[in-house]
Design a protein around this motif. Structure first.
Motif, mmCIF file in Angstrom:
data_model
loop_
_atom_site.group_PDB
_atom_site.id
_atom_site.type_symbol
_atom_site.label_atom_id
_atom_site.label_comp_id
_atom_site.label_asym_id
_atom_site.label_seq_id
_atom_site.Cartn_x
_atom_site.Cartn_y
_atom_site.Cartn_z
ATOM 1 N N HIS A 1 43.704 31.333 43.869
ATOM 2 C CA HIS A 1 44.719 31.198 44.358
ATOM 3 C C HIS A 1 45.238 32.810 43.672
ATOM 4 O O HIS A 1 44.676 33.042 43.069
ATOM 5 N N HIS A 2 46.416 32.918 43.989
ATOM 6 C CA HIS A 2 46.825 34.170 43.465
ATOM 7 C C HIS A 2 47.607 34.256 42.498
ATOM 8 O O HIS A 2 48.056 35.401 42.033
ATOM 9 N N HIS A 3 47.975 33.308 41.497
ATOM 10 C CA HIS A 3 48.963 33.179 39.956
ATOM 11 C C HIS A 3 48.019 33.891 39.313
ATOM 12 O O HIS A 3 46.420 33.849 39.090
ATOM 13 N N ARG A 4 48.729 34.721 38.079
ATOM 14 C CA ARG A 4 48.214 35.924 37.802
ATOM 15 C C ARG A 4 47.034 35.453 35.945
ATOM 16 O O ARG A 4 46.384 35.699 35.568
ATOM 17 N N ASP A 5 47.106 33.896 36.429
ATOM 18 C CA ASP A 5 46.429 33.578 35.284
ATOM 19 C C ASP A 5 45.255 32.971 35.158
ATOM 20 O O ASP A 5 44.331 32.818 34.701
ATOM 21 N N ALA B 1 38.502 34.896 48.616
ATOM 22 C CA ALA B 1 39.681 34.591 48.670
ATOM 23 C C ALA B 1 39.966 33.603 50.541
ATOM 24 O O ALA B 1 39.971 34.761 51.396
ATOM 25 N N HIS B 2 41.592 33.155 49.996
ATOM 26 C CA HIS B 2 42.307 32.713 51.514
ATOM 27 C C HIS B 2 43.359 34.099 52.126
ATOM 28 O O HIS B 2 43.798 35.286 50.853
ATOM 29 N N PRO B 3 43.404 33.882 53.492
ATOM 30 C CA PRO B 3 44.235 35.595 53.446
ATOM 31 C C PRO B 3 45.607 35.630 52.570
ATOM 32 O O PRO B 3 46.292 36.300 52.550
ATOM 33 N N GLU B 4 45.832 33.870 52.574
ATOM 34 C CA GLU B 4 47.482 34.375 52.155
ATOM 35 C C GLU B 4 47.194 34.388 50.932
ATOM 36 O O GLU B 4 48.204 35.315 50.176
ATOM 37 N N THR B 5 46.441 34.428 50.074
ATOM 38 C CA THR B 5 46.025 34.377 48.434
ATOM 39 C C THR B 5 45.733 36.269 48.546
ATOM 40 O O THR B 5 46.538 37.261 47.677
ATOM 41 N N LEU B 6 45.009 36.650 49.302
ATOM 42 C CA LEU B 6 44.772 38.630 49.484
ATOM 43 C C LEU B 6 46.378 38.832 49.749
ATOM 44 O O LEU B 6 46.008 40.291 49.160
ATOM 45 N N ARG B 7 46.926 38.557 50.885
ATOM 46 C CA ARG B 7 47.967 38.950 51.303
ATOM 47 C C ARG B 7 49.844 39.478 50.079
ATOM 48 O O ARG B 7 49.493 39.850 50.083
ATOM 49 N N ARG B 8 49.164 37.738 48.961
ATOM 50 C CA ARG B 8 50.019 37.974 48.242
ATOM 51 C C ARG B 8 49.254 39.346 46.800
ATOM 52 O O ARG B 8 49.987 39.260 46.332
ATOM 53 N N GLY C 1 47.911 42.095 47.219
ATOM 54 C CA GLY C 1 48.289 43.631 47.691
ATOM 55 C C GLY C 1 46.925 43.829 47.449
ATOM 56 O O GLY C 1 45.736 43.689 47.962
ATOM 57 N N ARG C 2 47.447 44.970 47.059
ATOM 58 C CA ARG C 2 46.062 46.155 46.720
ATOM 59 C C ARG C 2 44.954 45.779 46.008
ATOM 60 O O ARG C 2 45.377 45.059 45.082
#
Ligand SMILES: [Zn+2]
Length: 500
Positions: free
Chosen positions: A295-299, A317-324, A326-327
């Motif tokens: 998932h997208h969390h910083r840690d 990663a999941h599209p939601e993760t990639l969207r969050r 960004g680049r």
């Protein structure tokens, strides 16, 4: 707190009868029984009961803490062996004592001293610093004569059932095979000892010299990697995560073709254990097939930028993760539920969509080993926050139940050590959430209409006030879940319990 690996006790200090432990380090001993058979050496290993505080479900030797009335480390090792399998040495040989008669007086009356002189010191090991409990362990080996070994054929029947649920004699090669296939979990020093035996030596003297053993002797201040089984390496990295956790587990899954899961450390220093491991793998010609994110969390993603200078592989990663996120510094691939991520050994990882903690959360299941890489669905050290609007309690509970159906053999969470009792861990989380939700509903009935903030001291009266700000987030998730179940309603930021 001092890193556990900074100052292992020297032999003299450890054998002194005073100050055997420090406030941060518990002194323990471990004894490997080895026997010779016509087909080669065999060692006795046993699986620690699921309710043990430390290394539950792991295969181990006879072991335990040094006690104040132990004369020295060797007598502590013999005492532990006596307590756990009843073995005593008498003037005319060896025998075993039934578990109910294993009292100190019995041991004192035997020729235990003569056996102690036969113990070989195999090495020291100090637990890695990322574990919350710090043990410093002296390993010993006792090579039994052939006739002694034959007498202990049925040693498995003598095991203390409070300590072990099973155990048996096994050849070093078979033991390593079981570990490699993920069917038995062992610590790094025990693997080192077994590997030495598998080298073909029958003499324990040829095992590693004292102070050579263990993963944490030489690099104080850095985390270490450890191999969980064939094709799975754990690299705990110091990250900006939620206390009491201090590290996020990066996982290297696969052998010649591998993926890296959750490289969370944000700088070169903290990423070093992973980078060093990857360099070694590159030298071996192993190929990184991708960087996989739970998932997208910083840690969990903090090391992506740095890693992009070392690896030429896509981010999966999941599209939601990639969207969050960004680049990103590397090409990306969208993962879908059920997708198999190809690695060569021991088999592919299946992406299991598990929203609840984060909208695009994936866990990964390896069918061949039944290992579950759970990300932040659970933690064996630390806590899992369900923080709306990203966090959703209903989704989270459904995801936990989905993971349970996989019936994993072991689970690697993103924080904390390997858990070999995964169903108990999942059930603990499910029960914990159910109990908490009932407390929230009770508090709402008594205090409502009320905001989440007002309910925290009532629903979390068993938690210290320092954690209430975080608890408020999970409490809000419970309130929203109650609302979805028709048990509460919301008016602005206040909630009201609905009549049953
Ligand atoms: Zn997280």
């Amino acid at each position: 707190m001092e890193p556990a690996c900074a100052a292992p006790p020297p032999w003299q200090h450890a054998t002194a009868r005073t100050n055997m432990t420090t406030s941060t380090e518990i002194l323990t001993v471990s004894l490997a029984l080895v026997r010779t058979t016509p087909t080669g050496p065999e060692l006795f290993w046993a699986r620690r009961c699921a309710d043990r505080d430390f290394l539950a479900g792991f295969h181990a030797f006879f072991a335990g803490s040094v006690e104040s009335n132990d004369d020295d480390l060797k007598s502590a090792a013999m005492r532990e062996c006596f307590e756990e399998c009843g073995l005593i040495f008498t003037g005319d040989g060896i025998r075993t004592i039934p578990v109910e008669k294993r009292i100190p007086e019995t041991l004192a009356q035997t020729g235990v001293q003569s056996a102690q002189t036969r113990l070989e010191h195999l090495g020291w090991w100090t637990t890695p610093q990322w574990l919350s409990t710090s043990f410093s362990t002296a390993f010993f080996g006792l090579l039994l004569t052939e006739s002694e070994g034959q007498k202990l054929d049925r040693l498995s029947e003598e095991l203390d059932p409070d300590e072990f649920d099973e155990g048996w004699w096994i050849s070093p090669r078979d033991a390593l095979q079981q570990w490699w296939e993920g069917r038995a979990f062992i610590t790094t020093p025990i693997r080192s000892i077994i590997e030495s035996l598998a080298d073909g030596s029958k003499a324990l003297k040829s095992l590693p010299a004292p102070d050579r053993l263990g993963p944490t002797r030489t690099s104080a201040g850095t985390s270490q990697t450890s191999q969980i089984c064939g094709g799975t390496v754990l690299a705990p990295l110091r990250t900006l995560t939620l206390p009491p956790a201090t590290h996020t587990n990066a996982i290297i899954a696969g052998d010649r073709q591998f993926v890296v899961i959750d490289p969370g450390a944000p700088d070169e220093g903290r990423l070093a254990p992973l980078l060093e491991h990857l360099e070694k793998r590159a030298q071996q010609g192993d190929q990184c097939m991708g960087i996989v994110l739970t998932h997208h969390h910083r840690d969990h993603v903090g090391g992506l930028e740095l890693l992009s200078h070392h690896l030429d592989a896509p981010i999966l990663a999941h599209p939601e993760t990639l969207r969050r996120l960004g680049r990103l510094p590397l090409p990306t691939q969208k993962l879908v539920d059920g997708q198999h991520i190809k690695i060569d050994h021991p088999g592919p990882l299946r992406a299991i969509y598990t929203p609840g903690h984060a909208p695009g959360h994936f866990a990964f299941f390896q069918r061949d080993t039944k290992l579950l890489f759970a990300g932040d669905m659970m933690a064996s050290q630390g806590t899992i926050i369900i923080d709306p609007p990203e966090g959703d309690m209903g989704d989270y509970l459904r995801s936990l139940r989905r993971l349970r159906k996989l019936r994993p053999r072991a689970v690697l969470c993103a924080h904390g050590p390997l858990v070999t009792t995964p169903l108990e861990l999942i059930d603990h989380y499910l029960e914990h959430r159910q109990v908490r939700e009932e407390k929230v509903l009770d508090a709402l009935r008594e205090q409502g209409p009320a905001t989440a903030k007002k309910l925290v001291p009532h629903a979390y009266d068993d938690a210290p006030p320092e954690v209430w700000p975080l608890a408020e987030r999970s409490l809000l998730a419970h309130l929203q879940h109650l609302q979805k179940q028709g048990l509460a309603t919301q008016d602005d930021d206040r909630f009201v319990a609905l009549p049953l």
